[in-house]
Design a protein around this motif. Structure first.
Motif, PDB file in Angstrom:
ATOM      1  N   PRO A  69      -1.048  26.977  23.584  1.00  0.00           N
ATOM      2  CA  PRO A  69      -1.781  28.165  24.067  1.00  0.00           C
ATOM      3  C   PRO A  69      -1.868  29.301  23.047  1.00  0.00           C
ATOM      4  CG  PRO A  69       0.386  28.030  25.099  1.00  0.00           C
ATOM      5  CD  PRO A  69       0.183  26.744  24.348  1.00  0.00           C
ATOM      6  N   PHE A  70      -1.043  29.229  21.983  1.00  0.00           N
ATOM      7  CA  PHE A  70      -1.109  30.271  20.950  1.00  0.00           C
ATOM      8  C   PHE A  70      -2.135  29.942  19.859  1.00  0.00           C
ATOM      9  CE2 PHE A  70       2.950  30.984  22.989  1.00  0.00           C
ATOM     10  CZ  PHE A  70       2.912  32.349  23.197  1.00  0.00           C
TER      11      PHE A  70
ATOM     12  N   GLN B  50      -2.113  27.719  17.518  1.00  0.00           N
ATOM     13  CA  GLN B  50      -1.519  27.449  16.205  1.00  0.00           C
ATOM     14  C   GLN B  50      -1.235  25.961  16.085  1.00  0.00           C
ATOM     15  OE1 GLN B  50       1.882  30.041  16.516  1.00  0.00           O
ATOM     16  NE2 GLN B  50       0.757  31.829  15.804  1.00  0.00           N
TER      17      GLN B  50
ATOM     18  N   ILE C  84       4.310  19.120  23.658  1.00  0.00           N
ATOM     19  CA  ILE C  84       5.159  20.228  23.183  1.00  0.00           C
ATOM     20  C   ILE C  84       4.442  20.987  22.069  1.00  0.00           C
ATOM     21  CG2 ILE C  84       7.530  20.870  22.542  1.00  0.00           C
ATOM     22  CD1 ILE C  84       8.322  17.931  22.789  1.00  0.00           C
ATOM     23  N   PHE C  85       4.700  22.283  21.980  1.00  0.00           N
ATOM     24  CA  PHE C  85       4.281  23.061  20.818  1.00  0.00           C
ATOM     25  C   PHE C  85       5.506  23.809  20.294  1.00  0.00           C
ATOM     26  CE2 PHE C  85       4.072  27.238  22.884  1.00  0.00           C
ATOM     27  CZ  PHE C  85       3.944  26.893  24.220  1.00  0.00           C
ATOM     28  N   GLU C  86       5.332  24.577  19.215  1.00  0.00           N
ATOM     29  CA  GLU C  86       6.393  25.226  18.430  1.00  0.00           C
ATOM     30  C   GLU C  86       7.159  24.142  17.657  1.00  0.00           C
ATOM     31  OE1 GLU C  86       7.202  28.342  17.637  1.00  0.00           O
ATOM     32  OE2 GLU C  86       5.738  29.317  18.913  1.00  0.00           O
TER      33      GLU C  86
ATOM     34  N   ARG D 146       9.772  23.909  15.788  1.00  0.00           N
ATOM     35  CA  ARG D 146      11.228  23.733  15.869  1.00  0.00           C
ATOM     36  C   ARG D 146      11.669  23.212  17.240  1.00  0.00           C
ATOM     37  NH1 ARG D 146       9.595  27.976  13.011  1.00  0.00           N
ATOM     38  NH2 ARG D 146      10.417  28.392  10.929  1.00  0.00           N
ATOM     39  N   ALA D 147      10.866  23.432  18.265  1.00  0.00           N
ATOM     40  CA  ALA D 147      11.162  22.831  19.578  1.00  0.00           C
ATOM     41  C   ALA D 147      10.835  21.338  19.537  1.00  0.00           C
ATOM     42  CB  ALA D 147      10.368  23.535  20.676  1.00  0.00           C
TER      43      ALA D 147
ATOM     44  N   LYS E 130      13.624  19.489  17.704  1.00  0.00           N
ATOM     45  CA  LYS E 130      14.814  19.366  18.569  1.00  0.00           C
ATOM     46  C   LYS E 130      14.606  18.267  19.606  1.00  0.00           C
ATOM     47  CE  LYS E 130      16.125  24.149  17.895  1.00  0.00           C
ATOM     48  NZ  LYS E 130      16.058  25.509  18.408  1.00  0.00           N
ATOM     49  N   TYR E 131      13.399  18.235  20.186  1.00  0.00           N
ATOM     50  CA  TYR E 131      13.078  17.177  21.149  1.00  0.00           C
ATOM     51  C   TYR E 131      13.252  15.809  20.501  1.00  0.00           C
ATOM     52  CZ  TYR E 131      10.078  13.809  23.523  1.00  0.00           C
ATOM     53  OH  TYR E 131       9.596  12.671  24.111  1.00  0.00           O
TER      54      TYR E 131
ATOM     55  N   GLU F  76      19.062  29.179  13.337  1.00  0.00           N
ATOM     56  CA  GLU F  76      18.663  30.573  13.617  1.00  0.00           C
ATOM     57  C   GLU F  76      18.541  31.364  12.316  1.00  0.00           C
ATOM     58  OE1 GLU F  76      17.653  31.807  16.463  1.00  0.00           O
ATOM     59  OE2 GLU F  76      18.104  30.013  17.618  1.00  0.00           O
TER      60      GLU F  76
ATOM     61  N   SER G 297      15.234  30.637  10.856  1.00  0.00           N
ATOM     62  CA  SER G 297      14.156  31.329  11.577  1.00  0.00           C
ATOM     63  C   SER G 297      14.124  32.829  11.293  1.00  0.00           C
ATOM     64  CB  SER G 297      14.329  31.152  13.092  1.00  0.00           C
ATOM     65  OG  SER G 297      13.904  29.877  13.495  1.00  0.00           O
ATOM     66  N   HIS G 298      15.302  33.458  11.266  1.00  0.00           N
ATOM     67  CA  HIS G 298      15.323  34.926  11.280  1.00  0.00           C
ATOM     68  C   HIS G 298      15.662  35.562   9.930  1.00  0.00           C
ATOM     69  CE1 HIS G 298      14.584  35.171  15.571  1.00  0.00           C
ATOM     70  NE2 HIS G 298      15.372  34.113  15.690  1.00  0.00           N
ATOM     71  N   GLN G 299      16.207  34.778   8.996  1.00  0.00           N
ATOM     72  CA  GLN G 299      16.545  35.351   7.682  1.00  0.00           C
ATOM     73  C   GLN G 299      15.625  34.784   6.592  1.00  0.00           C
ATOM     74  OE1 GLN G 299      18.875  37.675   7.822  1.00  0.00           O
ATOM     75  NE2 GLN G 299      19.937  37.187   9.710  1.00  0.00           N
TER      76      GLN G 299
ATOM     77  N   LYS H 272       5.803  35.097   3.983  1.00  0.00           N
ATOM     78  CA  LYS H 272       4.934  36.073   3.309  1.00  0.00           C
ATOM     79  C   LYS H 272       4.707  35.687   1.847  1.00  0.00           C
ATOM     80  CE  LYS H 272       6.362  39.815   6.361  1.00  0.00           C
ATOM     81  NZ  LYS H 272       7.261  40.966   6.512  1.00  0.00           N
TER      82      LYS H 272
ATOM     83  N   GLU I  13      24.554  35.232  14.567  1.00  0.00           N
ATOM     84  CA  GLU I  13      23.183  35.001  15.060  1.00  0.00           C
ATOM     85  C   GLU I  13      23.211  34.990  16.592  1.00  0.00           C
ATOM     86  OE1 GLU I  13      20.143  34.949  13.729  1.00  0.00           O
ATOM     87  OE2 GLU I  13      20.772  35.149  11.653  1.00  0.00           O
TER      88      GLU I  13
ATOM     89  N   LEU J 168      15.868  16.129  29.834  1.00  0.00           N
ATOM     90  CA  LEU J 168      15.352  16.400  28.489  1.00  0.00           C
ATOM     91  C   LEU J 168      14.069  17.217  28.576  1.00  0.00           C
ATOM     92  CD1 LEU J 168      15.368  16.033  25.405  1.00  0.00           C
ATOM     93  CD2 LEU J 168      14.234  13.821  25.736  1.00  0.00           C
TER      94      LEU J 168
ATOM     95  N   THR K  62      13.657  20.798  26.809  1.00  0.00           N
ATOM     96  CA  THR K  62      12.602  20.962  25.806  1.00  0.00           C
ATOM     97  C   THR K  62      11.718  22.166  26.131  1.00  0.00           C
ATOM     98  OG1 THR K  62      12.627  18.605  25.314  1.00  0.00           O
ATOM     99  CG2 THR K  62      10.639  19.818  24.705  1.00  0.00           C
TER     100      THR K  62
ATOM    101  N   ASP L 193      13.700  25.198  25.236  1.00  0.00           N
ATOM    102  CA  ASP L 193      13.659  25.315  23.768  1.00  0.00           C
ATOM    103  C   ASP L 193      12.327  25.901  23.296  1.00  0.00           C
ATOM    104  OD1 ASP L 193      16.099  24.461  22.792  1.00  0.00           O
ATOM    105  OD2 ASP L 193      15.518  22.358  22.640  1.00  0.00           O
ATOM    106  N   THR L 194      11.247  25.389  23.849  1.00  0.00           N
ATOM    107  CA  THR L 194       9.906  25.821  23.416  1.00  0.00           C
ATOM    108  C   THR L 194       9.740  27.316  23.620  1.00  0.00           C
ATOM    109  OG1 THR L 194       8.986  23.668  23.979  1.00  0.00           O
ATOM    110  CG2 THR L 194       7.415  25.496  23.771  1.00  0.00           C
TER     111      THR L 194
ATOM    112  N   GLU M   5      11.717  29.397  21.308  1.00  0.00           N
ATOM    113  CA  GLU M   5      11.044  29.492  20.003  1.00  0.00           C
ATOM    114  C   GLU M   5       9.883  30.484  20.068  1.00  0.00           C
ATOM    115  OE1 GLU M   5      12.033  28.230  17.147  1.00  0.00           O
ATOM    116  OE2 GLU M   5      13.713  27.137  18.014  1.00  0.00           O
TER     117      GLU M   5
ATOM    118  N   HIS N 110       9.398  33.528  17.518  1.00  0.00           N
ATOM    119  CA  HIS N 110       8.324  33.498  16.512  1.00  0.00           C
ATOM    120  C   HIS N 110       7.028  34.189  16.948  1.00  0.00           C
ATOM    121  CE1 HIS N 110      10.653  31.061  13.760  1.00  0.00           C
ATOM    122  NE2 HIS N 110      11.105  30.414  14.815  1.00  0.00           N
TER     123      HIS N 110
ATOM    124  N   VAL O 232      -0.972  35.190  26.692  1.00  0.00           N
ATOM    125  CA  VAL O 232      -0.529  33.806  26.898  1.00  0.00           C
ATOM    126  C   VAL O 232       0.578  33.769  27.958  1.00  0.00           C
ATOM    127  CG1 VAL O 232       0.466  31.755  25.801  1.00  0.00           C
ATOM    128  CG2 VAL O 232      -1.170  33.172  24.537  1.00  0.00           C
TER     129      VAL O 232
END
Lengths: 214, 214
Positions: A50-51, A53, A64-66, A68-69, A72-73, A102, A105-107, A114, B66, B91, B95, B98-99, B102, B106, B147
């Motif tokens: 839905p984003f 991307q 699934i989207f994202e 990193r999710a 993991k799946y 994490e 993702s965040h550091q 960029k 974190e 699962l 999932t 998790d999604t 994320e 993000h 969204v």
């Protein structure tokens, strides 16, 4: 039904998912998207992500989207196929893998995204790069990598002495970054450099890098 | 040994951890840091969080940094204390949680972090706010929340009809955001607004919000 990855191999987020599939040795199909005509911003794609991307992912009925999710799946669903990527043997290991995911993702991801936009994506589209942004973000990335250098002096991989998603998630951006004139940010840090040499020489990483030629 | 959270309740990242502890009904101790003297940028704190950010966390011998890795640890370790926050029953549920975790990291966190810095943090330190940044980031946040509006028209919470870490991780920034003059970004979207009313009225969220008074 086969695993489907909607995206393009040149995309680092798509690459993150493909690398996990390659590590697991799973069969998959890439469903290319007509990005030039903004197919990812319209239906039917928006029902998958839905984003708007890339990537989006299908495994039979599972959607699934994202990125990193999705990794993991895959690591949970196919835990016994190929190597364990989640440090599943104990809560302590799982937690350390989580922590360094994490951190990615965040550091790491924030400045790296960029830098790659300015140094790789913009030139590919004929857009001028902003040197000021590159310098500022390289400085931030350097500080993050100083922590990695210390960490990797104590263990071979970010989460310990085993390769995990915490390492894997870093690979796609580094594939591009190491082709730039700024690669000494990595090579000048001995433990970070040894880590990168190790994780980039894995057969799955080599195969992914071959598909990431702009 | 008691659970220790090194940080301050005013910090949204510390708040994310405290909220999880409150939801689980666990005893904990906040170990305050002398941020004015940059205690978080020096030893011994750096051995708890090498990035020099708050919070850091201790549960007996376990040390974690974190905030989102800490909440996942707490949700796993104390799975049977209070409600399940990870969608652990299948699962598929795991999932989806998790999604949307994320997505929080993000999609939502990126503009929200900049907005809160400009609208809450800078004024608290006597620094002028940049209206251009606020407007740009509010536009990005609005697109993300469009969204969410669609998603929350189909289920009560982000990951389904159950409260999870995917929702919880959003709370601390929203506590501050809803006190600004821009709160209509939430209240104008009926399903997002109903979701916020629900998650902010949970006893744990009410207690956290009381401690987040600048």
């Amino acid at each position: 039904m086969a695993i489907k990855v909607h995206g393009i191999a040149l995309s680092t987020c798509t690459g993150r998912v493909l690398l996990c599939l390659l590590e697991k040795g799973l069969e998959y199909e890439i469903v290319p998207l007509d990005l030039a005509n903004s197919a990812h911003k319209k239906q039917p794609y928006l029902s998958l992500n839905p984003f708007g991307q890339i990537p989006a992912f299908e495994d039979g009925d599972v959607q699934i989207f994202e990125s990193r999710a999705i990794t993991k799946y895959l690591s949970r669903k196919y835990k016994d196929t190929g190597i364990d990527l989640l440090g599943s043997s104990s809560l302590t290991e799982t937690t350390i893998v989580d922590t360094w995911m994490e951190v990615e993702s965040h550091q790491y991801n924030v400045p790296m995204q960029k830098i790659i936009r300015q140094m790789i994506v913009n030139p590919a589209y004929g857009i001028a790069s902003d040197e000021k942004i590159i310098e500022e973000e390289l400085e931030k990335l350097g500080k993050v990598l100083d922590v990695y250098e210390e960490r990797l002096s104590k263990c071979k991989y970010l989460a310990g002495d085993f390769y995990s998603l915490a390492d894997l998630h870093h690979v796609p951006y580094l594939v591009y970054f190491m082709r730039t004139l700024k690669s000494s940010v990595i090579t000048s840090r001995p433990h970070v450099n040894a880590w990168w040499k190790d994780i980039s020489s894995r057969p799955a990483s080599v195969k992914l890098a071959e598909s990431m030629r702009i």
